[in-house]
Every structure is written in C-alpha cells, then in structure tokens.
Motif scaffolding. Structure first.
Motif, PDB file in Angstrom:
ATOM      1  N   TRP A  36       0.776  -1.187  -0.050  1.00  0.00           N
ATOM      2  CA  TRP A  36       0.112   0.110   0.121  1.00  0.00           C
ATOM      3  C   TRP A  36       1.248   1.339  -0.084  1.00  0.00           C
ATOM      4  O   TRP A  36       1.955   1.293   0.708  1.00  0.00           O
ATOM      5  CB  TRP A  36      -0.830   0.044   1.178  1.00  0.00           C
ATOM      6  N   TYR A  37       0.534   2.176  -0.984  1.00  0.00           N
ATOM      7  CA  TYR A  37       1.304   3.673  -0.959  1.00  0.00           C
ATOM      8  C   TYR A  37       0.173   4.476  -0.641  1.00  0.00           C
ATOM      9  O   TYR A  37      -1.154   4.295  -0.750  1.00  0.00           O
ATOM     10  CB  TYR A  37       2.010   3.724  -2.401  1.00  0.00           C
ATOM     11  N   ARG A  38       0.456   5.705  -0.402  1.00  0.00           N
ATOM     12  CA  ARG A  38      -0.251   6.999  -0.328  1.00  0.00           C
ATOM     13  C   ARG A  38       0.535   8.162  -0.939  1.00  0.00           C
ATOM     14  O   ARG A  38       1.793   8.344  -1.054  1.00  0.00           O
ATOM     15  CB  ARG A  38      -0.550   6.980   0.997  1.00  0.00           C
ATOM     16  N   ASP A  61       7.667   4.039   9.155  1.00  0.00           N
ATOM     17  CA  ASP A  61       7.554   4.520  10.521  1.00  0.00           C
ATOM     18  C   ASP A  61       6.341   5.286  11.173  1.00  0.00           C
ATOM     19  O   ASP A  61       6.240   5.001  12.376  1.00  0.00           O
ATOM     20  CB  ASP A  61       8.952   5.227  11.034  1.00  0.00           C
ATOM     21  N   SER A  62       5.946   5.975  10.461  1.00  0.00           N
ATOM     22  CA  SER A  62       4.819   6.813  10.903  1.00  0.00           C
ATOM     23  C   SER A  62       3.479   5.965  11.360  1.00  0.00           C
ATOM     24  O   SER A  62       2.650   6.787  11.830  1.00  0.00           O
ATOM     25  CB  SER A  62       4.691   8.071  10.028  1.00  0.00           C
ATOM     26  N   VAL A  63       3.496   4.925  10.793  1.00  0.00           N
ATOM     27  CA  VAL A  63       2.188   4.048  10.662  1.00  0.00           C
ATOM     28  C   VAL A  63       2.326   3.025  11.654  1.00  0.00           C
ATOM     29  O   VAL A  63       1.432   2.264  11.876  1.00  0.00           O
ATOM     30  CB  VAL A  63       1.623   3.826   9.502  1.00  0.00           C
ATOM     31  N   LYS A  64       3.689   2.854  11.909  1.00  0.00           N
ATOM     32  CA  LYS A  64       3.877   1.545  12.881  1.00  0.00           C
ATOM     33  C   LYS A  64       2.826   1.554  14.225  1.00  0.00           C
ATOM     34  O   LYS A  64       3.089   2.502  14.983  1.00  0.00           O
ATOM     35  CB  LYS A  64       5.507   1.312  13.028  1.00  0.00           C
ATOM     36  N   PHE A  67      -1.139   0.852  11.783  1.00  0.00           N
ATOM     37  CA  PHE A  67      -1.647   0.519  10.510  1.00  0.00           C
ATOM     38  C   PHE A  67      -1.344  -1.167  10.654  1.00  0.00           C
ATOM     39  O   PHE A  67      -0.378  -1.624  11.106  1.00  0.00           O
ATOM     40  CB  PHE A  67      -1.174   1.077   9.271  1.00  0.00           C
ATOM     41  N   THR A  68      -2.226  -2.096   9.816  1.00  0.00           N
ATOM     42  CA  THR A  68      -1.798  -3.264   9.785  1.00  0.00           C
ATOM     43  C   THR A  68      -2.203  -3.680   8.499  1.00  0.00           C
ATOM     44  O   THR A  68      -3.462  -3.498   8.048  1.00  0.00           O
ATOM     45  CB  THR A  68      -2.586  -4.300  10.748  1.00  0.00           C
ATOM     46  N   ILE A  69      -1.288  -4.433   7.842  1.00  0.00           N
ATOM     47  CA  ILE A  69      -1.479  -4.886   6.098  1.00  0.00           C
ATOM     48  C   ILE A  69      -1.686  -6.437   6.445  1.00  0.00           C
ATOM     49  O   ILE A  69      -1.215  -7.158   7.322  1.00  0.00           O
ATOM     50  CB  ILE A  69      -0.427  -4.619   5.496  1.00  0.00           C
ATOM     51  N   ARG A  81      -5.630  -2.147   7.527  1.00  0.00           N
ATOM     52  CA  ARG A  81      -6.514  -1.575   8.698  1.00  0.00           C
ATOM     53  C   ARG A  81      -5.678  -0.426   9.474  1.00  0.00           C
ATOM     54  O   ARG A  81      -4.727  -0.441   9.657  1.00  0.00           O
ATOM     55  CB  ARG A  81      -6.547  -2.799   9.713  1.00  0.00           C
ATOM     56  N   MET A  82      -6.500   0.732   9.237  1.00  0.00           N
ATOM     57  CA  MET A  82      -5.815   1.926   9.768  1.00  0.00           C
ATOM     58  C   MET A  82      -6.464   2.255  11.055  1.00  0.00           C
ATOM     59  O   MET A  82      -7.681   2.640  11.209  1.00  0.00           O
ATOM     60  CB  MET A  82      -5.870   3.090   8.761  1.00  0.00           C
ATOM     61  N   ASN A  83      -5.785   2.337  12.122  1.00  0.00           N
ATOM     62  CA  ASN A  83      -6.265   2.986  13.574  1.00  0.00           C
ATOM     63  C   ASN A  83      -5.671   3.997  13.818  1.00  0.00           C
ATOM     64  O   ASN A  83      -4.687   4.393  13.544  1.00  0.00           O
ATOM     65  CB  ASN A  83      -5.974   1.725  14.638  1.00  0.00           C
TER      66      ASN A  83
END
Length: 115
Positions: A36-38, A61-64, A67-69, A81-83
């Motif tokens: 996944w990219y953004r 690092d900013s999503v560790k 987020f879960t792939i 999954r983005m929390n």
C-alpha cells in the motif's frame, strides 16, 4: 487483464479507524509482494506497508503500531487496517502488486482525516 480495485476510503475523524481493501483479479495475490502506498497532491507517492509472499510485513515508521496490512488468499484481497488516524494520514491510498518485472497499480481510494 489485471485489475486492482481499492475500496474503503472515506472521511474519518482523528483517532478513528478505516479499513481499506484491495480486490485483485487476473493475479493471485499470494504469489505477489503486495504494498500500500499513499500520495498527497504535490508530493511523491510514499510506501506505507508491505506484505511479502512469505507473509512478512513492513511499515513506514509513521504508521507502525497503527496500521496493519493483511492478505486473504481465499478472497484474493489485501487489506490495510488503519487505527488511531491522524490528519497527516490524509491522502489517496494505492494498492500495488509486484512479481519480478510485473507491476500493477490500483486506481486509488481517498482517505480524509478531520481534526
């Protein structure tokens, strides 16, 4: 014909959650490295998360921790999954598949996080 179709984007409040899904046709996601990219307008597309054929995962690092792939080999989908969403997560999110010299992109799904 290969298609990657993202869904699940939309508007969320800061601290909320969203689940993005990438439905693949024409390829089998279990044999591809899926990512996944953004991208924010005016910026380069950045890598967010990776899941390898072996199932290993890596994150920016900013999503560790937020987020879960994951991959569903039966449904042939890859989810993100983005929390604990932050306004900085606002972007268009793209699904990508790579196997050797084969590379495919989805059309993207917009995520907007309001403060």
């Amino acid at each position: 014909q290969v298609q990657l179709v993202e869904s699940g984007g939309g508007l969320a409040q800061a601290g909320g959650s969203l689940r993005l899904s990438c439905a693949a046709s024409g390829i089998i996601v279990s044999i591809y490295t899926m990512r996944w990219y953004r991208q924010v307008p005016g910026n380069e597309r950045e890598l967010v998360a990776t899941i390898t054929v072996e199932g290993s995962t890596n994150y920016q690092d900013s999503v560790k921790g937020r987020f879960t792939i994951s991959r569903d080999n039966v449904k042939n989908t890859v989810d993100l999954r983005m929390n604990s969403l932050d306004p900085e997560d606002t972007a268009v999110y793209y699904c990508h598949a790579r196997l050797g010299g084969y590379s495919y992109w989805g059309q993207g799904t917009q995520v907007i996080v309001s403060s």
